[in-house]
Design a protein around this motif. Sequence first.
Motif, PDB file in Angstrom:
ATOM      1  N   TYR A  38      65.419 -40.923 -26.488  1.00 43.33           N
ATOM      2  CA  TYR A  38      66.825 -40.587 -26.742  1.00 43.33           C
ATOM      3  C   TYR A  38      67.259 -40.775 -28.185  1.00 43.33           C
ATOM      4  CZ  TYR A  38      66.337 -41.231 -21.778  1.00 43.33           C
ATOM      5  OH  TYR A  38      65.872 -41.183 -20.495  1.00 43.33           O
ATOM      6  N   LYS A  67      67.507 -36.460 -28.418  1.00 39.38           N
ATOM      7  CA  LYS A  67      68.112 -35.833 -27.231  1.00 39.38           C
ATOM      8  C   LYS A  67      69.052 -36.824 -26.546  1.00 39.38           C
ATOM      9  CE  LYS A  67      65.797 -31.991 -27.380  1.00 39.38           C
ATOM     10  NZ  LYS A  67      66.560 -30.893 -28.010  1.00 39.38           N
ATOM     11  N   PRO A  68      70.124 -36.333 -25.974  1.00 41.73           N
ATOM     12  CA  PRO A  68      71.043 -37.252 -25.288  1.00 41.73           C
ATOM     13  C   PRO A  68      70.446 -37.828 -24.012  1.00 41.73           C
ATOM     14  CG  PRO A  68      71.810 -34.987 -25.116  1.00 41.73           C
ATOM     15  CD  PRO A  68      70.644 -34.972 -26.040  1.00 41.73           C
ATOM     16  N   HIS A  69      70.879 -39.023 -23.699  1.00 42.64           N
ATOM     17  CA  HIS A  69      70.489 -39.705 -22.468  1.00 42.64           C
ATOM     18  C   HIS A  69      71.120 -38.972 -21.295  1.00 42.64           C
ATOM     19  CE1 HIS A  69      70.434 -42.918 -19.451  1.00 42.64           C
ATOM     20  NE2 HIS A  69      69.518 -43.539 -20.186  1.00 42.64           N
ATOM     21  N   TYR A 123      73.068 -39.543 -27.511  1.00 40.46           N
ATOM     22  CA  TYR A 123      71.823 -40.021 -28.111  1.00 40.46           C
ATOM     23  C   TYR A 123      72.119 -41.370 -28.753  1.00 40.46           C
ATOM     24  CZ  TYR A 123      74.079 -37.604 -32.012  1.00 40.46           C
ATOM     25  OH  TYR A 123      74.975 -37.166 -32.932  1.00 40.46           O
ATOM     26  N   ASN A 175      72.481 -34.333 -35.839  1.00 36.22           N
ATOM     27  CA  ASN A 175      73.005 -35.526 -35.170  1.00 36.22           C
ATOM     28  C   ASN A 175      73.472 -36.555 -36.184  1.00 36.22           C
ATOM     29  OD1 ASN A 175      72.536 -34.518 -32.692  1.00 36.22           O
ATOM     30  ND2 ASN A 175      70.646 -35.671 -32.314  1.00 36.22           N
TER      31      ASN A 175
END
Lengths: 206, 576, 244, 293, 68
Positions: free
Chosen positions: A8, A11-13, A19, A180
Motif C-alpha cells: 500500500y 496503491k490504496p488499501h 495509500y 501521490n
Amino acid sequence: MSAEVLPYTVKPHPVTGLYNGKFGIWLFLASEVMLFGALFSTYIFLRIGAPETGPTAWPTGEQTHLSWKLGGLNTLILILSSVTMVMAWVQFKMDNLAKGRMYLIATAVLAIAFVAIKLKFEYMHKFHLGIKPSTSVFFAIYFTMTGLHALHIIGGVVVIAYFIGPGAKLWHENREYYTNRIECTGLYWHFVDLVWIFLFPILYLL
Amino acid sequence: MSGDHHHEPSFIRKYVFSVDHKVIGIQYGVTALCFLFLGFCLIMMMRWQLAYPGETMPIIGNLFGEAAMPGGVMLPEFYNSLGAMHGTIMIFLGVVPLLVGAFGNYVMPLQIGAPDMAFPKLNMLSYWSYFLGGVVMLASFFVPGGAANSGWTSYPPLSDIATTGQTWWLFGMVCLITSSLLGSVNFIVTIVQLRVEGLTMFRLPFFVWAQLITSFLLLLAFPPLEAAGVLQLMDRLAGTSFFLPEGLVVSGVVQTQISGGGSPILWQHLFWFLAHPEVYVLILPAMGMVAEIISINTRKPLWGYRAMIYSTIFLGFMSFIVWAHHMFMTGMGTKISAFFATTTMIISIPSVVILTAMVISLYQGAIRFTVPMLFALAFLPMFAIGGLTGLPLGLPASDIHLHDTYYVIGHFHYVVAPGTIFAIFAGIYHWFPKITGRTLNKTLGYIHFAFSFIFINIIFMPMFWQGMAGVSRRLYDQTVYAHGDAVQSLTVISSWGAWMLGLAQIPFIINFFISIKAGKKVSDNPWEATTLEWSAPSPPPHGNFATVPVVYRGPYEYSVPGASSDYIPQHITTEA
Amino acid sequence: MKLSMITLAAAFAINTITFTPTPCQAGDKNVITGKIIFKGDLAKYKRTKINTSKDPNCKKSKKTIGSEKVIINKKTDPLTLRNVVVSIKSGLGDKVFPVSKEELKVTQFGCQYKPHIIAGQSGQTLRILNGDNTNHNIHFLPKVNDEHNFTQPKKDMVKGKTIVLKAEDPFKVKCDVHPWMNCYIAVFEHPFFDVTGKDGTFKLAGMPDGSYTIQAWHESFGTVTAEAEISGNTIVTKDMTFEP
Amino acid sequence: MNRSRIIGVATVIVVIVCMMAPTVVLGQTDGPVASGHIIDGDYGYGMPPNASKDGHNVDNLIHILHWFMLALFVAWGIFFVYCLMRFRARAGHRATYDPVKAKVSKYAEIGVAAFEAFLLIGLSMPIWAATKNEPPAKELATHVRVVAEQFQWNFHYPGTDGTFGRTAAAFVDTVDNPLGLDRSDPAAEDDVFATELHLPVNKPVICDLTSKDVIHSFFLPVMRVKQDVIPGMRIPVWFTPVKEGRYEVACAQLCGNNHYSMRAEMVIEDDASFATWLEEVGKVEEFDEDELD
Amino acid sequence: MSLKAFHIIFVIFSSLTALGFGFWAIRHYRLHCELAALIVGIASLVGCAMLIIYGKWFLRKLRGVSYL
C-alpha cells in the motif's frame, strides 16, 4: 527498496481506501491542527484575559499597526497558490508532466511572494517602527503565529522545489507514486493555507 | 521478496542509519536503557542529599566541581537540576522511548505480520531526532548555571527567568516531541494499513491496541506542548511575556523590560494538556505487554479482551479532558474543579476494568511463574496501589492537603516505577529470545526480580507517610520544617531502598550482557505463544517473515478444548 | 583620632603591599585625600535595627544588626559618611595599571555582608565565604559582570566561591533568603579608589601627575564629583559633600 | 513442594514484608528540629495536628478514602494471591479455555464506581464548596495580604483603619519596603509589615495571596490550607484557627534555588496578644551605633 | 480524504473568508471613509462569488476522482 516491498505504498488499501502516504500526511496534519489549535487557544486565552484599559490592553484597529491591505493581498496569494497546487496535481493525474510542473512552479513563486511580502513589508515595517515581539502580548502572539506559519510556508516551498527538481525523477519510474506524493504535498499546502485563512481575520481584522 | 537481489549493505547503513524497524528498535532500546540508568543515577545522588542533608557525599562527591558540589556537598541549584533532569530523562528519554520506540518498533510490526514499518526512513529520522534531543539534554549539564532546574514541569515565571540550561531543555524537548510525532504517525499507519490478511482489528494482540491508542495520544497531545515550548522559547529568547504578568519584581528588581500581559496559568494548561495523556502513554503500552505476558503464561485467553480494548479507547479519549486536576490549587473556580474532579473519577473506571480483566485472567489458568511473568504479576498490585492512591489526589478536597507533597511522588512512581518499569523488565525478559535467539538466565532473573521488588517498595511506600505528614516535594532539605524533620527517618529508609535497588540491577546487567553471546539457545517460540512474532525466526531476518503469514484466529487461543497442544498460533490454518 | 590613624595606616599599608612597584616615575607618591562630609538632617537617616526573626541562625552569631543604607559617622566633626566609594573617574587616559594579585573577600556573617562595600580592580578575584550556619543565596545584579545566582547552604563550605570581576559601576549583590542582606561591588579599571570607613576619609595614592575628576558614590545618595590637580609627589586634600 | 509453589509463597511473603517495611519505623521519634525552631504540636508519621475549625473535614475525607482503598486493595489482593496459588501450573492441571462467567467482577466494578461517585458528590464536593465558595464576612474576619517572593513570605496587615495602602512595583525596596507600599497614601499610614503571620484565635482569617515574582504555594499544614500563589493574580483563601500556638508556613511549589528555605512562622494567639504584637511589630527600633557593628 | 475533497473544503472556507472580509472592508469604509476599502470590499464579494463558481467548475472537472 523497502518501499516497494511494503504494501500500500502506492496503491490504496482496500478497506481504508488510502495509500500509506496519504494516511500519514493526514495524521501529521491532525497533529498540526493540535499545534496551531494550541496557539489559537493561547490567542483566545490571552485576549480574554487582557484588561480593558492600561498598558496591557489588547490593541485594536490602528494600534495593531497591521496593514489589512497587505494581509488581504497575502490571503489572495495563498488562495491562488492552493488553486495552482491542486491544478498541478490534476495535470499529473492527467499524465501531463510539463503542465503540472508549470503549475508547481507557479505555486512556489506565489509562496515566495507571500513570504517576501511578509518579511519585507510587514516584519521590516514593524521593526522600523520599533515594534518587536517583546513590545506587547499582541505582537508576541502575532510574531509567533505568523512566524511559525511562515516557517511552514518555507518548508512547503522546499518540498515543492524538490518535486520540481530532483524529485521529478520518480515520475519516470512510477507516475502514480509521484502523483501521490504531489497529492500529499497538496494536502499539506492546503492545510498551511487554511491556517492563514484563520490567522488573517483574527490578527488583522478583529 | 527482495532477499535474492539485494547486496549486503554497509555497516553504517545496517547498524547506524538503518531503516530496518528491528535495528531501530534495538537502537531505541539501548539508548533508552542507558538514559534510564542515567536517570536512576541522578536520583541516587539526590537521595543522598535527602537522607543526609548537607553532608559530604562519599567517593563521588568530589567529581562534580565547585559549581555543583563544592567539597562534596550538593548545592540546592544542582539538586534542582538533578530533580528536573531526573523527571525529564525518565519520562521523555527513558520510559517512552523504551515502551514505544523500542518495544513498539520491534514487536508491533512482527505481531501484525508486516515486513517493516510503513515509513522506514521516517522511523530512522525519529530515532535520530530522539538521539539529538537526548544529546542536547545531556549537553545542558555543562552549560553555565547547569541543566534546567525548574522541575520537569518547567512552570513559568520561574523557568522564564531560569539559567541557560532551560533554553537547552526546551530545544531538547522540541527534538523529542518531533521524534514522538513522526513515530506516532508511523505507528498508526503501520497498524491500520500493514496488517496481514485475516488480522482484523479485533484479532490484534492487546499490545498492538495499546500501541495504537498510545500513538494517538502522542500525536494529539504532544503538539500543544510543542506550542508551549515555542512560546517559552520566545519568552526566553525574544523577550516576550506570554507567561509573565506585568509588575513583576524579581530579587528586588522591577522588571521593566517585559511588557507583561501574559499568564503563568497558560503554560500550566498547555503543559498538562500534554502531560496528562502522557501518563497514559507511560502506562498503556506497559499494560499491553503485561496483558500479553499474562495470557501466555496463564495458558488461557485474556478475560474481557474486547472490554479491555473499549476501556483503552475510552481511557485515551478521556485523558484529554482531565488535565486540570493537576491544577486544583491554582485557584480555579469550584465549578471547573468539580468538572475535572468528575472526569477524573470517570477515567478511573476503565483503569479498574483493565486491571480487573487482567487479574480475572489468572482465574482458572495454569500459571507458569517464569521471570517475565513474575514481573508482569508484580505490575498488577503495584499499579493497583498507584491507581488507588490517585483517588485522594483526584478529589479536590483531599488534594488540599496532599497536593505537591511526597504523596504525589509516591502515587505516580507506583504507577511508572514499579508499574511501568516492571512491565519493561517483563518485556525484556519476554522478547529477549526473539531478538537474540537466546534466553536470559533464569536464576539471575529470579534474583533480579526478588530484590527489585523488595527495594522498590521500600523506596516508595514511605513516601505516602511523608506526604500525609505534609512534606512538600522538591525540597532540598526537609528538616527545616518541623513536620519534615519528624519523618526524616523515612527519607533515610527510602534512600537506602534506592541504593539497594541500584545494586539489585547488577544481576540483570550481568545477565543481559552475558546472555547476548552465551545465553541458552532456544527455539523460535520458547514460550509456546500464539501471536505472529513467534512464528518468525529468532532473530527475524530483514523483511521479517519467510512467507507472508495469513491469520485465522484471535490472538489468545490457549488451551482450546480438543486441540492437541495447549496453544494454536494465529497463522495456523487448521488444528492438527 | 586613633581610629582614623589606624585606618590611614592600614590603607597605606595595603596600598604599599598591593601595588606592584612600577619603575619609578614622577607622581609615585601623589596622594589625593579628603573627607566625605554629610550635610543633612541626621534624624532622617537614623539606623534601624533589622528584624532577623525569620532565621534564628542569624541571631546566634550576633545580637542585633542594623541597616546599612546610610551610615553617618556621628563622632566625626563635621559629620561624615561611611561606605562611600571614592575613585578617579577620568583623567587617566589610556594608561594601563597592573592588577592587584590580592584576593578580595566578602564574608556573610550574622546575616550581613562583611564588608558592605567591596571595591576592586578589573581582573581581581573576589572570594565569597559563608560564616553563618545557615543557607545564603548570593545574587549578583550587575550590568556588565556575569549574573551570578548561587547558594551557600552550609557554613564554611570549603573555600567559598571565587569570582573574577570586570570593571563596572557599583552594583548590588543581595541574598534572596534574607531580604535585608545586600552589599555593593564597585570595580574599576585602575587601582585608584577607596571606601570610606568610620572616620569618613579616603585616600587615593600613587597616580601619575595630572588633573583628574574624582567621584564619590553612595548607595542611597548617588554621586558627587570634584576636580583635582596633582603633580610632583604632593598631597592634595579634597573634601566632598553629600547634601541629601 | 514444587518450585512454582515456593515462588508463589515467596512472592506473598515479599509483598507483606514490603508493606510492613515503613511501619517498622513508626513510633520512633527523631531528635529536635534541626533548624532550631520551636514549633507547637506533635508531629509524627500521621497527618500534622489540626488547628483549624474545618480542617477535620479534610482529615475525615482522607481517612475514609484510605480505609476504602485499603479494603479494596486487600480484597483484590486476596483474590490475586488465591489465584496465584490455586492456579499455578502443575502436573495434571490445565487452564480452562472458556472465560469466567461470574458477574462478581461486574458488580465489584459498579460498586467501586458508585462509591467513587459518593466520594465525589457526597464528600469531596461539599467540603470543597464549603471551603471555597463563600468567604467569611469581611467585618468579622482578620484580613491579611500575603505577598510571596523568592524566598520570603511577607505579611501585610491593614492596621486599625482596616484598609490596605496602595502598593506599586515602583516603590519596592528590598529592605524597607518589600511590598512597594505607597507611603503617600493615607490608608498606608498604619499599615504593618511582618515576616511572621500572627493571627487571633477563633476568628476567621482571609488571606489575599499575591506573588512578586514566580509561582509559590501557600501551605499551612496545621490549617489544611494550600493555595498556589500566582503572580498577576490575587487569590483569597480563608480559614479559622482554633488552637493557639506557633506553627509553620511552608512553600509547596518549586520556586527556585532556595525553595526549601522559604519558610515562615505562624502564631495563633488570643486577641490581646495579637493586638500587642500588631502594635509592637510596626515599630522601628533605632540601632545603637555602639552595639556590635 | 483526497486532495479533491480537501480542496473543496478549502474553497468553502476561502469563500467564507472572502465574504467576511468583504463585509468587514465595507464596514471599514463606512467608519473611516477610505475609498480603497470600498473597492477591496466589493472586489472581495465578487471574489467570493468567483470562488463558488470555481468550486463548481472544479467539481465538474474532477468528476472521475475519488473523494477518499
